[in-house]
Write a protein that holds these residues in place. Sequence first.
Motif, PDB file in Angstrom:
ATOM      1  N   ASP A   2       0.881  -1.164   0.000  1.00  0.00           N
ATOM      2  CA  ASP A   2       0.000   0.000   0.000  1.00  0.00           C
ATOM      3  C   ASP A   2       0.925   1.223   0.000  1.00  0.00           C
ATOM      4  O   ASP A   2       2.085   1.119   0.402  1.00  0.00           O
ATOM      5  N   ASP A  39      -6.858  -3.119   3.446  1.00  0.00           N
ATOM      6  CA  ASP A  39      -5.593  -3.798   3.122  1.00  0.00           C
ATOM      7  C   ASP A  39      -5.562  -5.211   3.700  1.00  0.00           C
ATOM      8  O   ASP A  39      -5.398  -6.184   2.965  1.00  0.00           O
ATOM      9  N   GLY A  77       0.414   5.963   3.931  1.00  0.00           N
ATOM     10  CA  GLY A  77       0.378   5.379   5.273  1.00  0.00           C
ATOM     11  C   GLY A  77       1.432   4.295   5.488  1.00  0.00           C
ATOM     12  O   GLY A  77       1.695   3.897   6.615  1.00  0.00           O
ATOM     13  N   ASP A 110      -1.672  -0.221   5.985  1.00  0.00           N
ATOM     14  CA  ASP A 110      -1.970   0.453   7.259  1.00  0.00           C
ATOM     15  C   ASP A 110      -3.467   0.438   7.568  1.00  0.00           C
ATOM     16  O   ASP A 110      -3.882   0.938   8.599  1.00  0.00           O
TER      17      ASP A 110
HETATM   18 MG   LIG Z   1      -2.948   3.242   3.242  1.00  0.00          MG
END
Ligand SMILES: [Mg+2]
Length: 264
Positions: free
Chosen positions: A13, A218, A16, A213
């Motif tokens: 990802d 995710d 973050g 995160d």
């Molecule tokens: Mg993220």
Amino acid sequence: MSESQQLRGILFDMDGVLYNADELISGAVEAIAWVRAQGIPHLFVTNTTSRSRAALAEKLIAFGIPAQDEEILTPPVAAAHWLRTRHAENIALFVRPSARSEFAGLQCVADDAERGASFVILGDLGDLWDYRTLNRAFRLLHHNPDAELIALGMTRYWMAADGISLDVAPFVAALEHATGRKALVFGKPATHFFQAAIQKLGLPASEVVMIGDDIETDIGGARTAGLKTALVRTGKFRPADLQHATQPDLVLASIADLPNSWSR
Ligand SMILES: [Mg+2]
């Protein structure tokens, strides 16, 4: 990572994990350099549809993380790939100009068509939405009961510069409600999206770890798709995430811990 001997690929990802908005997360540059030096197949996966892949790659490069368009998977890219593999035709695009280029080469209906679409693609149009535009999407779906509604993510709202703002999901929900049809969602946490990512890596889901995160989009999404998962304690992470019904295979203080965890 106790199962590292079985792990061969990584999905990252971006927001973050590598950076928070415009601030690089300490150790991210070194962690990605390590991944590249090890030759570990990897991709950057993000739900961002407001920026093109080129703009996202530029952002990474500005942080000191070398990146190419092909290494970034966004909902428009995954949806376009899915359409191409099906030799899809008669596509109606409701996406921002920045996302349009990802659908290059696919045969689309005219911009004012109200009939004849086999696939209706809904992205975050922002203030380009109006009644006429949403109603055109409805008519395209209504006039072809077999037409597929495809959502580029299911984010409900986001924080724009001028305040909280509707994202793509409320418009998808309106069309689902009006047509009685369910959208096929590309973007985390949809399984299709993770499948597109691991297909690009050419690895089975069980040998790929998703590092993110967001405990739901995710970690939850990747788990459902059969991937291994690692939650970072950066970005939108909150300690309460560790009490969530979905739990990651691993928790990292930050992306900086990846090299050590991988070889442990
Ligand atoms: Mg993220």
